[in-house]
Motif scaffolding. Structure first.
Motif, PDB file in Angstrom:
ATOM      1  N   GLU A 186       0.830  -1.226  -0.131  1.00 19.87           N
ATOM      2  CA  GLU A 186       0.040  -0.135  -0.072  1.00 19.87           C
ATOM      3  C   GLU A 186       0.723   1.127  -0.001  1.00 19.87           C
ATOM      4  O   GLU A 186       0.577   2.355  -0.634  1.00 19.87           O
ATOM      5  CB  GLU A 186      -0.919   0.117   1.020  1.00 19.87           C
ATOM      6  N   THR A 187       2.086   1.196   0.604  1.00 25.87           N
ATOM      7  CA  THR A 187       2.704   2.396   0.936  1.00 25.87           C
ATOM      8  C   THR A 187       3.908   2.498  -0.211  1.00 25.87           C
ATOM      9  O   THR A 187       4.582   3.393  -0.055  1.00 25.87           O
ATOM     10  CB  THR A 187       3.169   2.764   2.458  1.00 25.87           C
ATOM     11  N   GLY A 188       4.491   1.118  -0.184  1.00 30.84           N
ATOM     12  CA  GLY A 188       5.799   1.029  -0.839  1.00 30.84           C
ATOM     13  C   GLY A 188       5.828   1.676  -2.334  1.00 30.84           C
ATOM     14  O   GLY A 188       4.787   2.259  -2.908  1.00 30.84           O
ATOM     15  N   SER A 189       6.871   1.678  -3.064  1.00 30.12           N
ATOM     16  CA  SER A 189       7.270   2.337  -4.161  1.00 30.12           C
ATOM     17  C   SER A 189       6.652   1.402  -5.361  1.00 30.12           C
ATOM     18  O   SER A 189       6.323   0.131  -5.136  1.00 30.12           O
ATOM     19  CB  SER A 189       8.768   2.280  -4.457  1.00 30.12           C
ATOM     20  N   PRO A 190       6.322   1.922  -6.390  1.00 26.34           N
ATOM     21  CA  PRO A 190       5.712   1.029  -7.395  1.00 26.34           C
ATOM     22  C   PRO A 190       6.632  -0.186  -7.708  1.00 26.34           C
ATOM     23  O   PRO A 190       7.932  -0.259  -7.506  1.00 26.34           O
ATOM     24  CB  PRO A 190       5.625   1.970  -8.852  1.00 26.34           C
ATOM     25  N   PRO A 191       5.909  -1.289  -8.060  1.00 23.81           N
ATOM     26  CA  PRO A 191       6.682  -2.525  -8.556  1.00 23.81           C
ATOM     27  C   PRO A 191       7.929  -2.408  -9.521  1.00 23.81           C
ATOM     28  O   PRO A 191       7.495  -1.772 -10.387  1.00 23.81           O
ATOM     29  CB  PRO A 191       5.594  -3.695  -8.872  1.00 23.81           C
ATOM     30  N   PRO A 192       8.982  -2.970  -9.285  1.00 22.59           N
ATOM     31  CA  PRO A 192       9.966  -3.242 -10.482  1.00 22.59           C
ATOM     32  C   PRO A 192       9.052  -3.644 -11.759  1.00 22.59           C
ATOM     33  O   PRO A 192       8.464  -4.621 -11.657  1.00 22.59           O
ATOM     34  CB  PRO A 192      11.043  -4.159 -10.042  1.00 22.59           C
ATOM     35  N   LEU A 193       9.418  -2.837 -12.919  1.00 25.43           N
ATOM     36  CA  LEU A 193       8.812  -3.073 -14.129  1.00 25.43           C
ATOM     37  C   LEU A 193       9.478  -4.137 -14.988  1.00 25.43           C
ATOM     38  O   LEU A 193       8.910  -4.665 -16.020  1.00 25.43           O
ATOM     39  CB  LEU A 193       8.471  -1.901 -14.892  1.00 25.43           C
ATOM     40  N   ASP A 194      10.874  -4.331 -14.723  1.00 23.60           N
ATOM     41  CA  ASP A 194      11.648  -5.093 -15.546  1.00 23.60           C
ATOM     42  C   ASP A 194      11.936  -6.541 -15.328  1.00 23.60           C
ATOM     43  O   ASP A 194      12.486  -7.174 -16.358  1.00 23.60           O
ATOM     44  CB  ASP A 194      12.994  -4.224 -15.597  1.00 23.60           C
ATOM     45  N   GLU A 195      11.525  -7.116 -14.103  1.00 26.47           N
ATOM     46  CA  GLU A 195      11.591  -8.326 -14.004  1.00 26.47           C
ATOM     47  C   GLU A 195      10.892  -9.186 -14.770  1.00 26.47           C
ATOM     48  O   GLU A 195       9.644  -8.985 -14.949  1.00 26.47           O
ATOM     49  CB  GLU A 195      11.494  -8.664 -12.147  1.00 26.47           C
TER      50      GLU A 195
END
Ligand code: ADP
Length: 448
Positions: free
Chosen positions: A271-280
């Motif tokens: 909920e509060t974290g940064s956006p998910p890594p897009l490249d995995e």
């Protein structure tokens, strides 16, 4: 102005000279007659212009100044100039006022201007809908004739406007407004109202969440404490096997608390974290094979497990999050499917170019009325069954968050007694069709 007097004096002097010349030529009577006639003509000229002036002054604002001759043309030209300047200033003021009113109308907050007697002088569209008013019907009426809630009437009468008033709507869908009165001018008031229903809902959710977490932790904590106390009390004469039994039970409860705290931390991170890594890149078929192996272990031979053959696909996103979401769905299918049931996992391409991960079971199923609420935190159809099977009530909330961070959606189809199908649908932009060259191995385990 002096030119005016010179011209007036010259006109009278010319008339007098003409009268004198006439007297000399034709006698005094003719001279006086000419002089009087001249004066009468001058008088008539002025009277005509005076009448024009009065008519113009009575005509609607903006009527052009009438034509004039002689000395009056100066006066009328000056008037015309003043009238034009006044009209321009008026036009400017009207435009400013209209702009201001347009801005006040466009405000999402309700605004009402009240007179000294608390009658409605002006209101915007938001105030109309929030208070159920009608601008045409209610202008000029006292506001308390239309808004009769006792708390509002008391607020208005108490005349202490330091704090806003929270007021519930009496008509329509349940809504809460924050109403603030601001005195201005001589005895006038501005009523500013704001819809705070969503803030109230958030506050209720926050309170419920804290109450739920406390409740979920309290039960195992009490049990752990009870077992530890029992062991402590019987430390001298308790058989080691009996102590081990109690400590094992305490350990189970501690593990339950651990799972709950882990899930809470995962949720809070989502909920509060940064956006998910897009490249995995996640090799979906490899992930499904891993999940199937874990499901076999969880089922311990009680279920039939099937993996549908599917096209190779690579998902782009956070490997850890995707694994956690899929693992939650698989673990739920095992936990809510009685012995000898079947659980089926599979990946398929969707017609829009995306892909879907589906987990189907032949388990207990879910009544339709529960389905829209399953992804709420701590929502369970059967609390006892969820706890018995080690559930925290947070698994599907985590799934929903993970999917929405990957622009994916969760479909749930279920029938009580027949089973359920949970499908996570991913959009085309989250997919690579060719199998990955190097796959990053997902690592997190299921949360429930
Ligand atoms: P829990 O930890 O209680 O399983 P979840 O958030 O994972 O919490 O699921 C919420 C509720 O949804 C569960 O308590 C259960 O009632 C219902 N549920 C989830 N998956 C299934 C399933 N496959 N079959 C039947 N009910 C399910």
């Amino acid at each position: 102005m002096s030119r005016f007097w010179i011209r007036a004096a010259l006109a009278v002097a010319a008339l007098a000279a003409l009268a004198l010349a006439t007297t000399a030529a034709a006698g005094a009577n003719w001279g006086w007659a000419l002089f009087s006639g001249g004066l009468l003509g001058i008088g008539a000229h002025h009277l005509r212009h005076l009448v024009r002036l009065i008519r113009w002054a009575r005509a609607p604002i903006g009527t052009p100044v009438p034509p004039a001759s002689g000395i009056w043309s100066w006066a009328f030209a000056a008037l015309s100039r003043r009238s034009r300047i006044a009209m321009e200033a008026r036009q400017q003021l009207t435009e400013n006022l209209e702009r201001f009113l347009d801005a006040a109308q466009a405000m999402p907050d309700g605004v009402i201007i009240l007179s000294r007697q608390n009658a409605v002088e002006w209101l915007n569209a938001a105030a109309e809908s929030q208070f159920g008013l009608d601008a045409e019907r209610d202008l000029g009426s006292p506001l308390t004739n239309m808004v009769r809630q006792p708390e509002f009437v008391a607020y208005l009468e108490a005349a202490d406007f330091h704090e806003p008033l929270a007021m519930r709507a009496v008509r329509g869908e349940p809504r809460t407004y924050s109403v603030h009165l601001i005195p201005f001018g001589e005895g006038r008031k501005l009523v500013v109202s704001r819809d705070i229903s969503h803030l109230e809902r958030l506050e209720t959710m926050r309170r419920d969440f804290v109450a739920n977490v406390s409740h979920e932790l309290k039960t195992p904590l009490t049990v752990v404490r009870g077992f530890v106390e029992t062991v402590l009390d019987g430390l001298r004469d308790m058989e080691p096997a009996e102590a081990e039994h109690y400590l094992t039970l305490a350990e189970e409860q501690a593990a339950r608390m651990q799972r709950l705290v882990d899930d809470l931390l995962t949720l809070s991170e989502l909920e509060t974290g940064s956006p998910p890594p897009l490249d995995e890149r996640v090799d979906v078929q490899a992930l499904i094979a891993e999940l199937a192996a874990e499901a076999e272990a969880l089922s311990a031979g009680r279920h039939t497990l099937q993996v549908l053959p599917g096209v190779p696909a690579t998902l782009i996103g956070s490997a850890r999050e995707i694994r956690s979401a899929f693992a939650n769905l698989v673990s739920n299918a095992i936990r809510y499917t009685p012995e000898s049931g079947t659980v089926t996992l599979g990946w398929s391409a969707t017609p829009d170019g995306g892909g879907a991960f589906a987990v189907a079971d032949t388990g207990i199923g879910i009544e339709a009325r529960h389905i829209p609420r399953l992804t709420e935190r701590f929502y369970r159809v059967d609390r006892g069954r969820s706890r018995e099977s080690g559930g925290t009530g947070l698994g599907l909330a985590i799934v929903k968050h993970v999917l929405s961070r990957h622009q994916a959606v969760l479909d749930i189809v279920s029938e009580p007694g027949r089973g359920s199908r949970f499908t996570a649908r991913f959009p085309p932009r989250r997919l690579r069709v060719a199998p990955p060259a190097t796959q990053r191995r997902p690592s997190a385990g299921p949360s429930s």
